[in-house]
Motif scaffolding. Structure first.
Motif, short mmCIF file in Angstrom:
data_model
loop_
_atom_site.label_atom_id
_atom_site.label_comp_id
_atom_site.label_asym_id
_atom_site.label_seq_id
_atom_site.Cartn_x
_atom_site.Cartn_y
_atom_site.Cartn_z
N VAL A 8 0.84 -1.20 0.00
CA VAL A 8 0.00 0.00 0.00
C VAL A 8 0.87 1.25 0.00
N ALA A 9 1.90 1.26 0.84
CA ALA A 9 2.76 2.44 0.92
C ALA A 9 3.51 2.69 -0.38
N GLN A 10 3.93 1.63 -1.05
CA GLN A 10 4.66 1.81 -2.30
C GLN A 10 3.78 2.44 -3.38
N GLU A 11 2.54 1.95 -3.49
CA GLU A 11 1.62 2.54 -4.47
C GLU A 11 1.33 4.00 -4.12
N ALA A 12 1.19 4.28 -2.82
CA ALA A 12 0.94 5.66 -2.39
C ALA A 12 2.11 6.56 -2.72
N ALA A 13 3.31 6.11 -2.38
CA ALA A 13 4.50 6.93 -2.59
C ALA A 13 4.74 7.23 -4.06
N LYS A 14 4.49 6.25 -4.93
CA LYS A 14 4.65 6.47 -6.38
C LYS A 14 3.83 7.67 -6.84
N ARG A 15 2.67 7.83 -6.25
CA ARG A 15 1.76 8.90 -6.68
C ARG A 15 2.04 10.22 -5.98
N MET A 16 2.62 10.17 -4.79
CA MET A 16 2.88 11.39 -4.04
C MET A 16 4.19 12.07 -4.44
#
Length: 233
Positions: A116-124
């Motif tokens: 979840v954090a990896q997908e979030a960070a990619k977008r942030m």
């Protein structure tokens, strides 16, 4: 002193208790809220109350997590606050633990947090803005007897959060881990009549999450410990 501004929140591992309190508070603060859980039937009332939208997702499966973020982006927008609230718990005497159950517990508590954090960070990262929050527990910092799998998963989640904070904070992403050191009050887990405020109020925990989200970047906290006033350190 400028406070960060957030627009869309995604809470993974949603249900009653803390995640419901977070959904209510974030919605009241003007954020649009998305809720993710393996079973979303239980989220109908909360969605009606907060205007949130629910998505079915098994956070331990990379393809489902990627699909979740894609759906949220298309239907609501790109989340700039992501909360990982899921955990796996397996109890029992150490020599009697089943290997497959232990693996699943660690996968839910830690590997799902990574996905979840990896997908979030990619977008942030392109916007150098966002916040990723992890819900920890007493077991994040101290292991208990007959609870090794839970401690293993929560220790790993804390390590993930610490590593991410050191890498991503300089790039504008606020990463924070919350040690919930005590029992959380709920309808199924009420306080004893002679012990007022002996359990953590989920609304009070949610308020602390919001306070961390409002920290100016000149003084970001990467971790906060929360416990009721009677809880031993």
């Amino acid at each position: 002193m400028e406070h960060p501004k957030y627009n869309i929140a995604l809470i993974v591992g949603a249900g009653e208790g803390l995640s419901a309190s977070l959904a209510r508070l974030l919605s009241a603060q003007g954020l649009r809220v998305a809720l993710a859980a393996r079973k979303i039937e239980k989220l109908g009332a909360l969605c009606g109350e907060t205007g949130a939208k629910a998505y079915a997702c098994d956070a331990t499966k990379p393809e489902e997590v990627e699909r979740l973020f894609g759906l949220v982006e298309r239907e609501i927008g790109t989340p700039d606050v992501v909360v990982y609230n899921a955990s796996g718990r397996t109890r029992g005497p150490f020599v009697e633990l089943v290997a497959a159950d232990v693996a699943q517990s660690i996968t839910v508590s830690a590997f799902g947090g990574f996905l979840v954090a990896q997908e979030a960070a990619k977008r942030m990262l392109p916007n150098k803005h966002g916040a990723i929050l992890f819900t920890g527990a007493s077991a994040s910092v101290k292991g208990y007897a007959q609870s090794a799998p839970f401690a293993m998963g929560k220790f790993a989640l804390r390590g993930l959060a610490q590593s991410m904070a050191r890498e991503l904070a300089p790039q504008g992403i606020h990463v924070a881990h919350f040690v919930i050191d005590g029992g959380i009050r709920s309808a199924a887990r009420a306080e004893a009549p002679d012990g007022p405020d002996s359990m953590l109020d989920p609304d009070a925990i949610a308020a602390s999450y919001w306070n961390v989200l409002q920290q100016p970047r000149s003084a970001w906290a990467w971790e906060m410990e929360l416990r009721p006033w009677v809880e031993k350190f």
